[in-house]
Design a protein around this motif. Structure first.
Motif, PDB file in Angstrom:
ATOM      1  N   ASN A  91      48.521  62.656 -77.792  1.00  0.00           N
ATOM      2  CA  ASN A  91      47.475  63.391 -76.613  1.00  0.00           C
ATOM      3  C   ASN A  91      48.090  64.680 -76.319  1.00  0.00           C
ATOM      4  O   ASN A  91      49.311  64.727 -75.919  1.00  0.00           O
ATOM      5  CB  ASN A  91      47.430  62.454 -75.316  1.00  0.00           C
ATOM      6  N   TRP A 138      47.343  66.956 -74.173  1.00  0.00           N
ATOM      7  CA  TRP A 138      47.749  67.231 -72.780  1.00  0.00           C
ATOM      8  C   TRP A 138      48.885  66.566 -72.183  1.00  0.00           C
ATOM      9  O   TRP A 138      49.784  67.186 -71.563  1.00  0.00           O
ATOM     10  CB  TRP A 138      46.535  66.575 -72.029  1.00  0.00           C
ATOM     11  N   GLU A 139      49.328  65.405 -72.492  1.00  0.00           N
ATOM     12  CA  GLU A 139      50.302  64.558 -72.310  1.00  0.00           C
ATOM     13  C   GLU A 139      51.467  65.361 -72.930  1.00  0.00           C
ATOM     14  O   GLU A 139      52.710  65.320 -72.422  1.00  0.00           O
ATOM     15  CB  GLU A 139      50.247  63.130 -72.540  1.00  0.00           C
ATOM     16  N   GLY A 142      41.981  60.944 -81.192  1.00  0.00           N
ATOM     17  CA  GLY A 142      42.264  60.855 -79.612  1.00  0.00           C
ATOM     18  C   GLY A 142      41.829  62.258 -79.072  1.00  0.00           C
ATOM     19  O   GLY A 142      42.023  62.626 -77.866  1.00  0.00           O
ATOM     20  N   THR A 191      38.632  64.458 -77.230  1.00  0.00           N
ATOM     21  CA  THR A 191      37.614  63.947 -76.431  1.00  0.00           C
ATOM     22  C   THR A 191      36.130  63.757 -77.137  1.00  0.00           C
ATOM     23  O   THR A 191      35.873  64.608 -78.304  1.00  0.00           O
ATOM     24  CB  THR A 191      37.496  64.972 -75.321  1.00  0.00           C
ATOM     25  N   MET A 244      38.604  59.725 -77.143  1.00  0.00           N
ATOM     26  CA  MET A 244      39.440  59.516 -76.265  1.00  0.00           C
ATOM     27  C   MET A 244      39.067  58.825 -75.078  1.00  0.00           C
ATOM     28  O   MET A 244      39.611  57.678 -74.610  1.00  0.00           O
ATOM     29  CB  MET A 244      40.130  60.666 -75.356  1.00  0.00           C
ATOM     30  N   GLY A 270      45.150  55.132 -75.952  1.00  0.00           N
ATOM     31  CA  GLY A 270      45.504  56.091 -76.913  1.00  0.00           C
ATOM     32  C   GLY A 270      46.412  55.628 -78.099  1.00  0.00           C
ATOM     33  O   GLY A 270      46.824  54.402 -77.740  1.00  0.00           O
TER      34      GLY A 270
END
Length: 286
Positions: A54, A56-57, A131, A133, A155, A160
């Motif tokens: 991910n 963002w992570e 993963g 969106t 997602m 995940g």
């Protein structure tokens, strides 16, 4: 039918070197006040840990590590994950929530509609587990590639990677959506990261029922001891001097074969893979 093929999207179907990865670097640079911008190699190294699929992570993790290196613990960093995500999206999707105008608009495609037509003509069912969106994945699959309502687990639909639940969900949607796909067919998962290959390894060791939460599931079926193969794809951002190391990382993570482009996974190469599978950790040159 020979096998069910499920594709990752980012780095496999579209080149995200100038989109997701650029948004990631922009985000890290922004939240470190210009103090740090990860390089392509550093992003690969982080993703090589197998748990940062991910973006963002991954952005948040880079920011945390930057401040940790300066003696500040994570709690004191006071990062707001939702704020990080929102900033990332202004770069990736753009600032117009309806007519996207961000980096996503410029992603080169790595596959053609004709490629998927060739799989269909060879009686090979296919779908996607990504993963990304749902909005981002649908944008490339339907708007850019012109595919009609492809099977997609995104997602929002599953845990995940490397959790394999989404892979099994995609397989079951393909099976339940057709009257002639055998539940015993081997599964091939095609991805470009260590996390993708770890997903295959975990899938091989698990027995998972069709997710009961799926309202469209017409039946529940246990996937028992299925043949599951991992096909690694070299993403376009990997330069020639890093090709060998990147290939080795995919093989070590569980890839049965590694290809330079997804369209090299032809019906003929699928038959070869199924007929003469190599043990995990060895490379068949294609």
């Amino acid at each position: 039918m020979s096998a069910i093929v499920v594709f990752d999207i980012d780095g496999v179907i579209r080149d995200v070197g100038g989109s997701y990865r650029l948004a990631l670097a922009d985000t890290v640079e922004h939240f470190t006040a210009g103090g740090y911008r990860p390089t392509a190699v550093e992003i690969d190294e982080l993703k090589g840990e197998g748990i940062w699929n991910n973006d963002w992570e991954a952005s948040q993790e880079f920011i945390y590590r930057y401040f940790e290196q300066r003696g500040q613990n994570r709690a004191a960093s006071n990062l707001d994950y939702e704020v990080i995500v929102a900033y990332f999206q202004t770069k990736y999707r753009g600032i117009d929530p309806v007519n996207w105008n961000g980096y996503i608009c410029n992603e080169p495609l790595l596959a053609t509609p004709e490629y998927f037509d060739s799989l269909t003509s060879a009686n090979i069912p296919w779908g996607f587990f990504s993963g990304a969106t749902t909005g981002s994945a649908s944008y490339v699959l339907e708007k850019r590639l012109g595919l009609t309502a492809p099977i997609l687990v995104a997602m929002e639909d599953a845990p995940g990677k490397p959790n394999p639940q989404g892979l099994f969900m995609a397989v079951n949607r393909l099976i339940t959506g057709s009257n002639n796909i055998s539940a015993e067919l081997p599964i091939i998962y095609v991805g470009d990261t260590v996390a993708d290959m770890y997903t295959v390894i975990k899938a091989k060791s698990m027995k998972i029922d069709s997710p009961s939460a799926e309202a469209d599931a017409a039946r529940t079926e246990t996937l028992r001891e299925r043949q599951i193969f991992g096909v690694g794809i070299i993403p376009p951002h990997v330069e020639s001097d890093r090709l060998s190391n990147y290939t080795a990382s995919l093989i070590q993570a569980g890839a049965n074969i590694v290809l330079k482009n997804v369209e090299e996974l032809t019906p003929e190469s699928i038959e070869l893979l199924l007929r003469e599978p190599l043990p995990t950790g060895r490379l068949r040159q294609q």
